[in-house]
Structure formats: C-alpha cells, structure tokens
Design a protein around this motif. Structure first.
Motif, PDB file in Angstrom:
ATOM      1  N   PRO A 163       0.801  -1.238   0.000  1.00 36.99           N
ATOM      2  CA  PRO A 163       0.000   0.000   0.000  1.00 36.99           C
ATOM      3  C   PRO A 163       0.826   1.277   0.000  1.00 36.99           C
ATOM      4  N   TYR A 164       2.110   1.190   0.334  1.00 35.56           N
ATOM      5  CA  TYR A 164       2.932   2.400   0.395  1.00 35.56           C
ATOM      6  C   TYR A 164       3.721   2.629  -0.885  1.00 35.56           C
ATOM      7  N   THR A 165       4.178   1.538  -1.503  1.00 41.57           N
ATOM      8  CA  THR A 165       4.952   1.681  -2.738  1.00 41.57           C
ATOM      9  C   THR A 165       4.095   1.436  -3.976  1.00 41.57           C
ATOM     10  N   ASN A 166       2.885   0.905  -3.781  1.00 41.28           N
ATOM     11  CA  ASN A 166       1.975   0.538  -4.880  1.00 41.28           C
ATOM     12  C   ASN A 166       2.559  -0.542  -5.784  1.00 41.28           C
ATOM     13  N   LEU A 215       1.836  -7.931   7.150  1.00 37.64           N
ATOM     14  CA  LEU A 215       2.050  -7.338   8.463  1.00 37.64           C
ATOM     15  C   LEU A 215       2.150  -5.823   8.417  1.00 37.64           C
ATOM     16  N   GLY A 216       2.466  -5.275   7.256  1.00 40.62           N
ATOM     17  CA  GLY A 216       2.724  -3.844   7.138  1.00 40.62           C
ATOM     18  C   GLY A 216       4.198  -3.588   6.891  1.00 40.62           C
ATOM     19  N   ASP A 217       4.494  -2.384   6.386  1.00 42.55           N
ATOM     20  CA  ASP A 217       5.882  -1.979   6.133  1.00 42.55           C
ATOM     21  C   ASP A 217       6.605  -2.957   5.217  1.00 42.55           C
ATOM     22  N   GLY A 218       5.873  -3.538   4.270  1.00 38.46           N
ATOM     23  CA  GLY A 218       6.495  -4.437   3.304  1.00 38.46           C
ATOM     24  C   GLY A 218       6.801  -5.822   3.839  1.00 38.46           C
ATOM     25  N   SER A 268      17.632   8.056  13.619  1.00 38.85           N
ATOM     26  CA  SER A 268      16.902   8.137  14.892  1.00 38.85           C
ATOM     27  C   SER A 268      15.501   8.699  14.703  1.00 38.85           C
ATOM     28  N   THR A 269      14.718   8.012  13.906  1.00 39.72           N
ATOM     29  CA  THR A 269      13.363   8.470  13.593  1.00 39.72           C
ATOM     30  C   THR A 269      12.348   7.350  13.852  1.00 39.72           C
ATOM     31  N   ILE A 270      11.252   7.717  14.505  1.00 34.42           N
ATOM     32  CA  ILE A 270      10.144   6.802  14.760  1.00 34.42           C
ATOM     33  C   ILE A 270       8.909   7.374  14.073  1.00 34.42           C
ATOM     34  N   SER A 271       8.400   6.669  13.091  1.00 34.85           N
ATOM     35  CA  SER A 271       7.229   7.141  12.344  1.00 34.85           C
ATOM     36  C   SER A 271       6.029   6.265  12.673  1.00 34.85           C
ATOM     37  N   LEU A 272       4.928   6.898  13.077  1.00 31.49           N
ATOM     38  CA  LEU A 272       3.677   6.198  13.338  1.00 31.49           C
ATOM     39  C   LEU A 272       2.575   6.619  12.375  1.00 31.49           C
ATOM     40  N   LEU A 273       2.756   7.771  11.736  1.00 31.33           N
ATOM     41  CA  LEU A 273       1.734   8.282  10.824  1.00 31.33           C
ATOM     42  C   LEU A 273       1.971   7.733   9.427  1.00 31.33           C
ATOM     43  N   GLY A 274       0.953   7.111   8.864  1.00 31.47           N
ATOM     44  CA  GLY A 274       1.082   6.484   7.556  1.00 31.47           C
ATOM     45  C   GLY A 274       1.629   5.079   7.619  1.00 31.47           C
ATOM     46  N   GLY A 275       2.009   4.626   8.801  1.00 31.57           N
ATOM     47  CA  GLY A 275       2.572   3.292   8.965  1.00 31.57           C
ATOM     48  C   GLY A 275       3.734   3.305   9.936  1.00 31.57           C
ATOM     49  N   PHE A 276       3.962   2.169  10.572  1.00 28.40           N
ATOM     50  CA  PHE A 276       5.025   2.060  11.569  1.00 28.40           C
ATOM     51  C   PHE A 276       6.372   1.845  10.883  1.00 28.40           C
ATOM     52  N   GLN A 277       7.353   2.690  11.211  1.00 30.99           N
ATOM     53  CA  GLN A 277       8.689   2.563  10.632  1.00 30.99           C
ATOM     54  C   GLN A 277       9.706   3.193  11.584  1.00 30.99           C
ATOM     55  N   ILE A 278      10.848   2.528  11.759  1.00 31.28           N
ATOM     56  CA  ILE A 278      11.889   3.021  12.672  1.00 31.28           C
ATOM     57  C   ILE A 278      13.248   2.946  11.981  1.00 31.28           C
ATOM     58  N   PHE A 279      13.999   4.061  12.110  1.00 32.23           N
ATOM     59  CA  PHE A 279      15.369   4.121  11.606  1.00 32.23           C
ATOM     60  C   PHE A 279      16.317   4.289  12.784  1.00 32.23           C
ATOM     61  N   ASP A 280      17.483   3.589  12.724  1.00 36.44           N
ATOM     62  CA  ASP A 280      18.435   3.684  13.831  1.00 36.44           C
ATOM     63  C   ASP A 280      19.340   4.899  13.677  1.00 36.44           C
ATOM     64  N   ARG A 281      20.355   4.995  14.517  1.00 34.86           N
ATOM     65  CA  ARG A 281      21.237   6.166  14.536  1.00 34.86           C
ATOM     66  C   ARG A 281      21.950   6.373  13.199  1.00 34.86           C
ATOM     67  N   LYS A 282      22.187   5.267  12.471  1.00 38.08           N
ATOM     68  CA  LYS A 282      22.909   5.354  11.207  1.00 38.08           C
ATOM     69  C   LYS A 282      21.980   5.523  10.004  1.00 38.08           C
TER      70      LYS A 282
END
Length: 859
Positions: free
Chosen positions: A345-348, A395-398, A618-632
């Motif tokens: 649903p995010y990349t179509n 599950l979401g997020d690909g 270092s980003t936590i996204s909850l809007l539009g789907g759950f996604q987390i990026f680490d420090r790098k």
C-alpha cells in the motif's frame, strides 16, 4: 495483595463455572433466532424458560430481555406468553407489518386487559431494543426502547403468584398453545424479584443441543428448532455460489467493499456479499491472463483489477468505467501456479512470492514497479524452501508472513518433495527472511489457502487448510498460536474437490464482522463453481460454545451447591474490593485517548517542533505506517516482531494519553493471557530485553518502568512524528489565536497519513479515533482564523489532511472545493466534489445534500 492473588488462583476453577460464559460471550455475536412463518408450524421455534419447575413470586417480578424484530412476508406472532395457575396468560404479541406491539392479559376464554404500543418501523426493525415487563399489585407496566406503558388490571396481577410457564415463540400448552411466531431474536433474558434481585438469567450464548443454562443457579431452559447466533462463529454458512463453464476463472477479493470478482474470457462477475447479488458485466474488449489458481488482484486504491504474469512486462488492467481490459495476453504460458501476492500500500508495487510450474517449486520474490513497468525478481532459495500452496498475510511496512505449503529444498519436483509447516517472516523490500517457528506432529498432510488472517494482539493467525493426499477433501479453518506453534482446527468443514490445477481457495476478513472463504472447484459435471462461505469473527471451535455448567454434568441444584457458590461469591467480592481499593489492576485511568496539555509527559514535550521529511537517523514514524530508523539511518522496522511492536506502541500511546503507561498485568493479559503467571512473566521479560536492545540502536529512546507502569521516553536527538504533532496540537487547542506557522507544521507532519493504519486492533481504536478527532477539530478551527482563512493554498493542504481521516467530511470538502475555485483551478474543484459524491454514495448509499453551486457561491 499477594493473599488476594492467591485466593483468585485457588478458586479459579470455581470462578470459571460462575462467570466464564458471560466473559467469553461479551465480544461475540449471540442470541436465539426464531424460525417463523417461513417454515411449517411443526418446525417453528419454541423457548421454554421453566421446563422443570414453576416460580413462586407472590409480590411481583420483572422480566427483561433484548429483542430484535426482522421483516418478512408474515410478521405477526407471540413474543412471549407467561402462564400462571393454568388460568391466566400475560402475552406480548408483535405485528411488524402494522407497526405495533400488544401486551394482553388473557383468561382461558376472555381478555382481561390490554394495551398497544405503536412505533415507527425504522426505530425497531433489525435493531436490538430493551424490553421490560414489570408485574406489581394492581398493574402491569412494560417498556420498549425506553417508552413506558401501563396497563390497569382489575383482576390484580399480583395474584399471578405461581408462574407455571414462560414461553417465547411457539408452545403447546393445553389452554394457551400457539404456533404464531414472529420473525425475531432474543438474548439476555433476566427475571428479577420485587426487590430487583436476579433469580434467573439466560444470555442465550453458550448452549448445548436444545438446552441453555441459567447463569445464576444453573436452571435449564429448553429450545426447539432454534437458530443460535453464536453458532455462526463455529459453522460456515454458504452465502452465494456461481457456476461457469469457462475454464480457469480468475478470482480477486475486495475486503474493503465486501466483493468477490470472477473474471472469465468474456465476462466479469461481481459477487456483492452485502446483499448477496451477482452482477454480470459483458466485457467490451480485452481479456485477462487465465491459468490454474488466480493471476488477478484488486487494487483498492485505484479501484481497478490487475491481471498479471511475471513473464510479461505489461499488466492488463480492467477499467470499470468502460468495462474493458487494457489488452489481451500474447503468451498464455503461466509458470507460477498457486503463488502468493499482494499490493504494497505504500509503494503501490505488486509483489509475488513462490508458486509452481514446469515441475519446479519457486522461492522467487518478484516485484512489479509501476513506474518502470518492469519486474524485478530475487530468488530466496538460499533462505527458505521453495513452495506453492502456501498461505500469506501482510504485516505492514512491506513485511509478510508465509506459512506452509508443498515443495522441496532444491525446488525440483522429483527431489524429495514434502509438506511444509514452517512460518517465515519475509521483508519484501530488503529481500530478507526469518523463520519464526514450525508446526510439528501433523497427523495428516495439509496444504493451505492463499491468504491468512493475522491476530497480532493475540499473536496467532488463521488459515484455510485441506488434505493434499486425497481428491475428495475438505477445507477446515486452522488457528496457529505463534508463541508456541500449537494449533487447532476450528468450525466445521467445507467440502472440497482438491485438484491443484483446477481448485483454489482464499480467505479475507471484512471489517470486524466476519471471515469469508472463497472456494473454486470443479464440479462432477465438469463446470467450475465459485462458492462464498461466511463465518463470524472471532472464529470458535464447537467446545468453545458449550455451557460451562456441563463440565461433569448439569449444575447441581442442591442447597449445598448454592451455599458453596454463595461463600465463593462472598470471597470473590472481597478479593475484588481489595484489588479495586489498592489499585492492583488499574486500567483506562484517563478517559481521553489523546490526553491534554497538562498530562502530556515532560519526557515527550522536548520533541523538536521542526520536521525533516528526509530525516532518517533516529526516527520513529507512526503516521502512515510504523517505521523506525536507527542512529545510522538504517531501517530496523523488520526487527520489531509483532509482539514487540505491539508492546512498544501500547506503552508509548498510553503514556502520551495519560502520562503513566501500561502495567505488567495488562501486558500479560494482552499478549500471554492463556499462560500461567510464571510463563507469562518470562515471555514478557524476554520481549522487553529485545525491545530495549532495539531502542538503544534507535537513539535516545528508553523503555522503562516507573511506579508499576511501563512507558517510553524519547530524548531530543530522536524524532517521532506522532509525539511532535500531538505536542503541537495541544499547543494550539487551548489558544484562541492560531499561530499560522504552527498550523503549517501540523499539516506538514499529519499529511503523512493515518495513525498506524495497519494496526487493526481493538486496543488501538481509541488512540486512532482520538487522534483523528483532535486533529480534525483543530484544523477546522484553524481554517476560520485570521491569516489562514484567506490563504487558499494552505487551506487546500489543510482540507487534504482532514480528508485522509474522513473522506466525506462536508466541512473539509467545502474548504477544498471553494479554495481550488478561488485559485482558478475550477476543474480540480469540480473533480473534488464529484469524488466526494461517489464516496458519499458508496459509504452511506444515498446522495449528499451538499451541492456544488452552494459551495462555490458561499463565503
């Protein structure tokens, strides 16, 4: 407090007998449905509440129940008859066709008193309403849906001291028999004495063959020819079927609008499950790919059907407006029978996994990019076993779960092919896999339906299973627990002629109401039948709906039993009062799912107000789907297993709402409710350790416990879109003047999408709806403020954000249409209105009152 917990543990088996029925049924669909005039009088439904003994209630009583009346050709009949002393009958009759309900006090040959209740059809038809009959000295009072009517009775109804019978529907009493049964359903029947004490209670949920037990003392009530609503959680119902002589009809499901598509070489059939109708469309031009299983999928975002083949660079699309396919196959060679597929649903992008063809099983992950119009294929044979006839869930997020199937380690059919029962987590974007577990001790060889339904909160999934070693097979619903990989078969079975090149089965869940199985099989006559079967959600097994009183026979009615139950009840009440007094299990402390400015935790208020759309580290996204990026800047979302993800989100969202978080007990109830305390504690600790390690990689994020509550704290170097936008919303919600810069930041962040759209769980509903309400209310308020109400470009963006949450919100539609018109984009303005009309009609099944001319002429 420990003593209280010990008491609960000691008496848990007894408490199960007393309360399990009510606790289990509260989230299920239950009640007794009555067969009416559509069957002959011998087959109509009768409910006898007092088959074994009379009731003596000399000072009066109250009968209450929930009633639902349904429309039919004949709607007259007796809702109930209360028979006293073999000489008097207090009757309630219904006549939906004439919009009336009557309460009548009858003798054997005469009527003593009566009263009539008139109503509007739409108020009662197909709706559960509360009914209460109160018998007191000199009067009978009844209320329906809150409306109260009294009958004056000269014969003193308190004389009805001995109630011999209470019948619902048909009965064969020697003086007061009747076969007139209205089309109705009843549940939650309660009888109280004159002091309001419950002396009988039947919820009409758990039942055995022809019998249901009172929840207070275990008295039985008997049922003849009844239809139990709770059985729809255990028994498949065949809703629709379609037969075609076309070979290999292609099937796609639409879980949003509750439809199933069947495409043949010259027609498209749309099976509308809501009203059980079939629409046939004669295709004007083109045709889809056709082969064993299905190469057809519904794209709900673009409202189109996609026919595909990984050996062909172009998709064939179906246009509902012109009733045409965009082309016809040049090469009908299809090499991936019974593969799994979904549209990200995010990349179509269309993603295909596995399958079978040319005597080989596949482990290929193929992705179609609509931008480049090319397939990209990655063979995962080194990571998992090639297979077909497996089950997949998104599950979401690909990320997808793929369960079971049939295949071989080398992919060659002749190289020791076998049934597979592992569960694989596949990241379709990073092309990685992880084996989560495997089923063992399978008694017979099984393969699985194309799709699974995942219950993330309970860490289990459902899939269709059928034996693969026989032709005359049957489909059964399998429940798999992902904590320990135990499994069980639920519900009854669906007959299935299994020939893998001529059969196909799939499954989807429509909203929160039910599961639909779509079965394609070849008939004995050589045609193809597409059958649609439904089952209410959550699905149950037959033992789940049996009365808890029958663990070793019916509940004893001896005085000793009642004394024991009474003593246990006193102990339980004392325990509960202690627990409530000392706050052992405090939940839902704060009624607001989004909190307020004062309760917003200080650890989360330090979030930066700026928003970097390209920020990854270092980003936590909850809007539009759950996604987390680490420090790098690495995407580590895939490392969050379903349970870890749920724990993290529950604690974070509750902390934002209340400033407290989630207790250990609540976590155990949510994820490990079926385990004993020690095992649940161990599982919780293991998952908390894993979560903390992941958060350390993310940045200044901590999962910690304060005052018995687990919560998430986020430092300055970590950005969370939801935390930031909530902080900004609270900042403007208490202010009379809107800061334009703040509103722009809110719109910028909120345009990313809904809060956790792929978390379809009951616990998340209040946070999702609370966020939507807070956002919409503040943006509509901002749209009227100085500095914003004349900025038409900003207003278009503002309206777009609201429409993400509510596509038929009239205020935002007016804002967008009028703003586009003012900007000179009249065509886009009209397109916006036309889309609103289509959505409105699709959702509400009626035309909107809002007119375009009134929008553009208003100021």
């Amino acid at each position: 407090m420990k003593i209280s917990i010990l008491f609960v543990f000691i008496f848990s088996s007894f408490l199960t007998i007393i309360s399990q029925s009510k606790d289990m049924d509260k989230d299920l669909s239950y009640g007794l449905n009555f067969k009416s005039h559509e069957v002959n009088k011998d087959d109509r439904t009768s409910l006898d509440l007092l088959p074994d003994a009379f009731l003596k209630l000399s000072k009066g009583y109250t009968l209450g129940f929930d009633l639902k009346l349904t429309n039919s050709n004949h709607t007259y009949g007796y809702i109930f008859r209360i028979i006293a002393n073999d000489t008097t009958s207090l009757d309630m009759t219904s006549y939906l066709g004439n919009n009336r309900i009557n309460l009548i006090l009858n003798g054997i040959h005469n009527t003593k008193a009566s009263s009539e209740y008139k109503y509007e059809r739409k108020r009662l038809e197909d709706k559960w309403v509360k009914v209460k009959i109160e018998v007191r000295t000199g009067s009978v009072t009844f209320s329906i849906d809150g409306d109260e009517i009294q009958i004056d009775t000269p014969d003193n109804p308190s004389g009805i001291s001995i109630i011999e019978k209470i019948y619902f529907g048909a009965n064969r009493h020697k003086f007061f028999y009747t076969s007139d049964v209205p089309p109705m359903s009843v549940k939650d029947i309660v009888i109280k004495d004159e002091k309001g004490k419950i002396i009988r209670r039947w919820d009409m949920g758990r039942h055995d063959t022809g019998v249901v037990y009172d929840e207070t003392n275990g008295y039985r009530a008997t049922v003849s020819n009844g239809i139990w609503e709770i059985d729809r959680h255990t028994n498949w119902n065949k809703d629709m079927s379609l037969i075609t002589k076309n070979y290999n009809p292609q099937i796609a499901t639409d879980s949003i609008n509750n439809r199933v598509f069947v495409a043949t070489n010259d027609s498209l059939y749309i099976m509308h499950l809501k009203n059980k109708s079939v629409q046939r469309i004669k295709v004007n031009s083109g045709r889809p790919f056709q082969g064993a299983s299905s190469y057809l999928i519904y794209d709900y975002k673009a409202d189109r059907l996609i026919s595909y083949s990984i050996s062909q660079p172009e998709l064939i699309l179906y246009d509902f407006g012109s009733d045409t396919w965009s082309g016809s196959p040049v090469d009908m060679s299809l090499y991936i029978q019974h593969h799994n597929r979904f549209i990200d649903p995010y990349t179509n992008q269309l993603v295909i996994f596995g399958g079978y063809g040319l005597y080989r099983y596949s482990a290929a992950l193929s992705t179609y990019n609509p931008g480049t119009r090319e397939w990209e294929s990655n063979d995962l044979i080194g990571q998992l076993t090639p297979r077909y006839l497996s089950s997949m869930g998104y599950l979401g997020d690909g990320q997808i779960l793929v369960f079971g199937g049939y295949g071989s380690k080398t992919g060659l059919q002749e190289a020791s092919s076998y049934n597979i029962y592992d569960l694989q987590l596949i990241d379709t974007r990073n092309k990685t896999t992880e084996e989560l577990g495997m089923l063992t001790r399978m008694q017979e060889p099984y393969v699985f339906g194309n799709s699974m339904i995942i219950n993330v909160a309970e860490n289990k999934f459902y899939t269709l299973a059928n034996r693969s070693d026989v032709y005359k097979s049957s489909i059964r619903l399998m429940e798999v627990n992902m904590d320990d990989f135990s499994y069980r078969f639920l519900s009854d079975s669906i007959p299935y002629n299994f020939q893998d090149t001529e059969s196909f089965c799939d499954m989807f869940r429509y909203k929160n109401s039910g599961i639909y199985a779509v079965i394609l099989q070849r008939t004995e006559e050589g045609a193809f039948e597409i059958g649609i079967y439904s089952l209410l959600y959550p699905p149950l097994s037959q033992p789940d709906i049996l009365p808890v009183y029958n663990a070793g026979g019916a509940f004893s009615n001896s005085p000793v039993t009642y004394i024991v139950i009474g003593l246990l009840a006193v102990v339980v009440l004392l325990i509960i009062s202690l627990i409530m007094r000392f706050g052992y299990n405090k939940q839902n402390i704060h009624p607001e799912a989004v909190g307020n400015r004062d309760s917003f935790p200080e650890q989360l208020q330090v979030q930066p107000a700026h928003y970097y759309k390209d920020k990854k580290q270092s980003t936590i996204s909850l809007l539009g789907g759950f996604q987390i990026f680490d420090r790098k800047g690495n995407d580590i979302t895939g490392y969050f297993t379903p349970v870890i993800r749920q724990m993290f989100l529950m604690c974070l969202l509750e902390y934002i709402a209340t400033g407290k978080g989630i207790t250990s007990e609540r976590l155990d109830e949510q994820f490990w409710f079926d385990m004993d305390k020690n095992k649940a504690t161990n599982n919780r600790n293991v998952n908390i350790r894993k979560l903390r390690l992941l958060l350390q990689e993310t940045g200044d994020v901590a999962f910690q416990k304060d005052n018995s509550y687990w919560h998430v704290s986020i430092g300055k170097d970590t950005f969370c879109d939801y935390v930031t936008v909530m902080n900004l919303l609270h900042e403007i919600s208490g202010s009379d003047r809107m800061n334009k810069a703040t509103v722009e930041k809110i719109i910028d962040i909120a345009s990313a999408g809904l809060l956790l759209p792929n978390i379809d769980k009951r616990w998340a509903d209040k946070y999702q709806s609370g966020y939507s309400d807070l956002l919409i209310n503040n943006l509509l308020k901002a749209a009227k403020s100085m500095g914003i109400k004349d900025d038409f470009r900003l207003l278009v963006k503002l309206a777009d954000v609201i429409l993400i949450h509510d596509s038929i919100d009239e205020d935002s539609v007016q804002i967008k249409c009028r703003s586009l018109y003012k900007l000179g984009q009249k065509g886009l303005s009209k397109q916006c209105y036309d889309k609103f009309c289509l959505d409105y009609k699709s959702i509400l099944n009626e035309e909107p009152q809002l007119k375009y001319d009134s929008i553009i002429l208003s100021e």
